[in-house]
Write a protein that holds these residues in place. Structure first.
Motif, PDB file in Angstrom:
ATOM      1  N   ILE A 162       0.591  -1.242  -0.008  1.00  0.00           N
ATOM      2  CA  ILE A 162       0.151   0.042   0.007  1.00  0.00           C
ATOM      3  C   ILE A 162       0.727   1.346  -0.130  1.00  0.00           C
ATOM      4  CG2 ILE A 162      -1.708   1.243   1.329  1.00  0.00           C
ATOM      5  CD1 ILE A 162      -2.647  -1.298   2.291  1.00  0.00           C
ATOM      6  N   PHE A 163       1.908   1.381   0.877  1.00  0.00           N
ATOM      7  CA  PHE A 163       2.891   2.460   0.700  1.00  0.00           C
ATOM      8  C   PHE A 163       3.417   2.595  -0.435  1.00  0.00           C
ATOM      9  CE2 PHE A 163       7.213   3.907   0.992  1.00  0.00           C
ATOM     10  CZ  PHE A 163       7.136   5.263   1.758  1.00  0.00           C
ATOM     11  N   THR A 164       3.743   1.396  -1.286  1.00  0.00           N
ATOM     12  CA  THR A 164       4.487   1.644  -2.473  1.00  0.00           C
ATOM     13  C   THR A 164       3.349   2.340  -3.577  1.00  0.00           C
ATOM     14  OG1 THR A 164       5.996  -0.288  -2.145  1.00  0.00           O
ATOM     15  CG2 THR A 164       5.510   0.405  -4.527  1.00  0.00           C
ATOM     16  N   VAL A 165       2.201   1.925  -3.408  1.00  0.00           N
ATOM     17  CA  VAL A 165       1.237   2.482  -4.546  1.00  0.00           C
ATOM     18  C   VAL A 165       0.952   3.811  -4.288  1.00  0.00           C
ATOM     19  CG1 VAL A 165      -1.364   2.161  -5.352  1.00  0.00           C
ATOM     20  CG2 VAL A 165       0.084   0.135  -4.904  1.00  0.00           C
TER      21      VAL A 165
ATOM     22  N   GLY B 297      11.850  20.356  -7.208  1.00  0.00           N
ATOM     23  CA  GLY B 297      10.962  19.263  -7.531  1.00  0.00           C
ATOM     24  C   GLY B 297      11.422  17.720  -7.787  1.00  0.00           C
ATOM     25  N   ALA B 298      12.644  17.657  -8.631  1.00  0.00           N
ATOM     26  CA  ALA B 298      13.268  16.667  -8.901  1.00  0.00           C
ATOM     27  C   ALA B 298      13.544  15.590  -7.565  1.00  0.00           C
ATOM     28  CB  ALA B 298      14.359  16.933  -9.744  1.00  0.00           C
ATOM     29  N   TYR B 299      14.008  16.364  -6.635  1.00  0.00           N
ATOM     30  CA  TYR B 299      14.466  15.546  -5.454  1.00  0.00           C
ATOM     31  C   TYR B 299      13.096  14.959  -4.746  1.00  0.00           C
ATOM     32  CZ  TYR B 299      19.137  17.086  -4.838  1.00  0.00           C
ATOM     33  OH  TYR B 299      20.486  17.705  -5.016  1.00  0.00           O
ATOM     34  N   LEU B 300      11.906  15.381  -5.129  1.00  0.00           N
ATOM     35  CA  LEU B 300      10.755  14.730  -4.611  1.00  0.00           C
ATOM     36  C   LEU B 300      10.252  13.413  -5.462  1.00  0.00           C
ATOM     37  CD1 LEU B 300       8.385  17.924  -4.070  1.00  0.00           C
ATOM     38  CD2 LEU B 300       9.560  16.554  -2.247  1.00  0.00           C
ATOM     39  N   TYR B 301      11.023  13.147  -6.537  1.00  0.00           N
ATOM     40  CA  TYR B 301      10.856  12.100  -7.001  1.00  0.00           C
ATOM     41  C   TYR B 301      12.283  10.984  -6.888  1.00  0.00           C
ATOM     42  CZ  TYR B 301       7.504  13.961 -10.260  1.00  0.00           C
ATOM     43  OH  TYR B 301       6.398  14.453 -10.909  1.00  0.00           O
ATOM     44  N   LEU B 302      13.561  11.756  -6.621  1.00  0.00           N
ATOM     45  CA  LEU B 302      14.678  11.062  -6.720  1.00  0.00           C
ATOM     46  C   LEU B 302      14.708  10.247  -5.121  1.00  0.00           C
ATOM     47  CD1 LEU B 302      17.564  10.279  -7.104  1.00  0.00           C
ATOM     48  CD2 LEU B 302      18.238  12.448  -6.394  1.00  0.00           C
ATOM     49  N   LEU B 303      14.374  11.171  -4.104  1.00  0.00           N
ATOM     50  CA  LEU B 303      14.612  10.579  -2.599  1.00  0.00           C
ATOM     51  C   LEU B 303      13.458   9.597  -2.431  1.00  0.00           C
ATOM     52  CD1 LEU B 303      15.263  14.003  -0.952  1.00  0.00           C
ATOM     53  CD2 LEU B 303      17.057  11.905  -0.982  1.00  0.00           C
TER      54      LEU B 303
ATOM     55  N   ILE C  11      11.901   3.801  -2.248  1.00  0.00           N
ATOM     56  CA  ILE C  11      11.240   2.588  -2.746  1.00  0.00           C
ATOM     57  C   ILE C  11      11.776   1.442  -3.211  1.00  0.00           C
ATOM     58  CG2 ILE C  11       9.538   1.984  -4.674  1.00  0.00           C
ATOM     59  CD1 ILE C  11       8.091   4.440  -4.150  1.00  0.00           C
ATOM     60  N   LEU C  12      12.998   1.776  -4.013  1.00  0.00           N
ATOM     61  CA  LEU C  12      14.071   0.618  -4.290  1.00  0.00           C
ATOM     62  C   LEU C  12      14.377  -0.008  -3.098  1.00  0.00           C
ATOM     63  CD1 LEU C  12      16.382   2.470  -6.802  1.00  0.00           C
ATOM     64  CD2 LEU C  12      14.656   0.792  -7.212  1.00  0.00           C
ATOM     65  N   HIS C  13      14.674   0.488  -1.974  1.00  0.00           N
ATOM     66  CA  HIS C  13      14.922  -0.003  -0.769  1.00  0.00           C
ATOM     67  C   HIS C  13      13.896  -1.098  -0.196  1.00  0.00           C
ATOM     68  CE1 HIS C  13      18.548   2.600  -0.712  1.00  0.00           C
ATOM     69  NE2 HIS C  13      19.338   1.806   0.273  1.00  0.00           N
ATOM     70  N   LEU C  14      12.651  -0.312  -0.225  1.00  0.00           N
ATOM     71  CA  LEU C  14      11.571  -0.898   0.447  1.00  0.00           C
ATOM     72  C   LEU C  14      11.017  -2.241  -0.655  1.00  0.00           C
ATOM     73  CD1 LEU C  14       8.397   0.669   1.681  1.00  0.00           C
ATOM     74  CD2 LEU C  14       8.113  -0.859   0.005  1.00  0.00           C
TER      75      LEU C  14
ATOM     76  N   LEU D  84      13.476   1.505   7.290  1.00  0.00           N
ATOM     77  CA  LEU D  84      12.650   2.158   6.086  1.00  0.00           C
ATOM     78  C   LEU D  84      11.896   3.201   6.905  1.00  0.00           C
ATOM     79  CD1 LEU D  84      12.008  -0.880   4.314  1.00  0.00           C
ATOM     80  CD2 LEU D  84      13.443   0.721   3.411  1.00  0.00           C
ATOM     81  N   ASP D  85      11.229   2.893   7.768  1.00  0.00           N
ATOM     82  CA  ASP D  85      10.385   3.900   8.564  1.00  0.00           C
ATOM     83  C   ASP D  85      11.006   5.113   8.806  1.00  0.00           C
ATOM     84  OD1 ASP D  85       8.300   1.800   8.021  1.00  0.00           O
ATOM     85  OD2 ASP D  85       8.542   1.140  10.151  1.00  0.00           O
ATOM     86  N   VAL D  86      12.051   4.978   9.530  1.00  0.00           N
ATOM     87  CA  VAL D  86      12.770   6.294  10.235  1.00  0.00           C
ATOM     88  C   VAL D  86      13.116   7.043   9.037  1.00  0.00           C
ATOM     89  CG1 VAL D  86      14.807   7.045  11.370  1.00  0.00           C
ATOM     90  CG2 VAL D  86      13.680   5.079  12.213  1.00  0.00           C
ATOM     91  N   VAL D  87      13.955   6.466   8.133  1.00  0.00           N
ATOM     92  CA  VAL D  87      14.402   7.245   6.719  1.00  0.00           C
ATOM     93  C   VAL D  87      13.175   8.023   6.088  1.00  0.00           C
ATOM     94  CG1 VAL D  87      15.135   7.096   4.339  1.00  0.00           C
ATOM     95  CG2 VAL D  87      16.350   6.034   6.161  1.00  0.00           C
ATOM     96  N   TRP D  88      11.955   7.325   5.865  1.00  0.00           N
ATOM     97  CA  TRP D  88      10.915   8.063   5.116  1.00  0.00           C
ATOM     98  C   TRP D  88      10.255   9.092   6.242  1.00  0.00           C
ATOM     99  CZ3 TRP D  88       9.098   9.592   1.133  1.00  0.00           C
ATOM    100  CH2 TRP D  88       7.907  10.124   1.142  1.00  0.00           C
TER     101      TRP D  88
END
Length: 203
Positions: A102-105, A127-133, A138-141, A188-192
């Motif tokens: 659900i998080f990924t979607v 704005g690009a960082y809002l896609y990059l980070l 998500i890759l880690h997730l 993953l939680d802390v990073v996000w």
């Protein structure tokens, strides 16, 4: 008679007792944390310089709540393993897997919101960082989801077989795998949460 007090184990001795697979995961987590740290610094620096008003996607708010819920399931997963509760273990693994999906979607939905509001990956750096980070996160997730799926299948199997449950839940290596799963999801939680707070404060 005087009792001889044993010296507490040193840091090196404690590290030597950590399973090699768990140690490798800790090293990987530290390395990934450094990558996120430096990219976050670049985002903060860019956002302060450009002062671009970007609406924070509502899906990012929802996904944050979902990921915090996944941290609860990760904690419960380890506790159920330690207390030999195979059925509850299976439920926790399924809950963790579901919240991760659900998080990924919802993250993808957040990118669609950004695109619809005129913020694109090839646009201004902020704005690009809002896609990059989030994309890097998500890759880690996804790696965590694959590992969780494997653990969920094992948990489902032992929930229906008492003999297999006894073998798995009494295995020290399986306990290490459960710890790895829990630690990785907390990472993953802390990073996000840190990324989300940075977006919230700077946009």
């Amino acid at each position: 008679m005087k009792t001889v007090e044993k010296d507490s184990p040193s840091l090196i001795e404690r590290l030597e007792k950590i399973h090699p697979h768990l140690m490798l995961m800790y090293i990987g987590v530290i390395g990934s944390s450094l990558i996120f740290f430096f990219l976050s610094l670049l985002f903060i620096s860019t956002a302060l310089q450009q002062q671009v008003a970007i609406p924070l996607p509502k899906s990012f708010v929802f996904s944050t709540a979902v990921l915090l819920m996944s941290s609860y399931f990760a904690h419960q997963y380890l506790q159920h393993f330690k207390h030999d509760r195979p059925k509850e273990l299976s439920h926790a693994a399924n809950g963790l897997l579901l919240t991760g999906i659900i998080f990924t979607v919802s993250q993808i939905a957040g990118w669609m919101e950004l695109s619809n509001s005129g913020v694109h990956l090839a646009g201004k750096a902020t704005g690009a960082y809002l896609y990059l980070l989030p994309g890097l996160h998500i890759l880690h997730l996804i790696g965590g989801l694959i590992y969780t799926m494997v653990q969920a299948l094992t948990a489902k199997k032992i929930s229906k077989d008492a003999v297999q449950a006894l073998i798995v839940l009494s295995s020290q290596y399986e306990l290490v795998k459960a710890r790895m799963l829990t630690v990785y999801w907390h990472f993953l939680d802390v990073v996000w949460v840190i990324l989300f707070l940075s977006f919230l404060l700077l946009l």
